[in-house]
Structure formats: structure tokens, C-alpha cells
Design a protein around this motif. Sequence first.
Motif: not given
Length: 58
Positions: A40-42, A45-47, A50-53
Motif C-alpha cells: 500500500l505504501k508503494a 506513497g508516503p503518508r 501529522r504536523k503537515a496536516e
Amino acid sequence: MARPEDTVMVDDLEQNIAAAERAGLAGVLPTSAAATEKALKAVLGPRPSRKAERAPGS
């Protein structure tokens, strides 16, 4: 409306994954929790962190 190329099908039957891929979806056949997470990550992509959200000042 979601486009097929923006959709991931997770299923434990190979024939369902093959059908999803023929329809343009990404397919993930889970064999273990770790392998499914890696697949799923592939695909996704990267999640984001939390700071960016968070909104500034929150």
C-alpha cells in the motif's frame, strides 16, 4: 467521482486482483500485514506527517 487509477483494490483472491488491474485499478493481494502495508505504501506513497496536516496556530 473516483477514477479507476485513483483506486486500490485489496482482496485475498488473485482472480479479483487480476480483474481490478484489468479495469485500471491498483491491486494488492495481502499475504501478511507487513507485506500489505509495504504494498500500500508503494501504491499510495508516503503518508503526510501529522504536523503537515495541522493548520498553522492549532
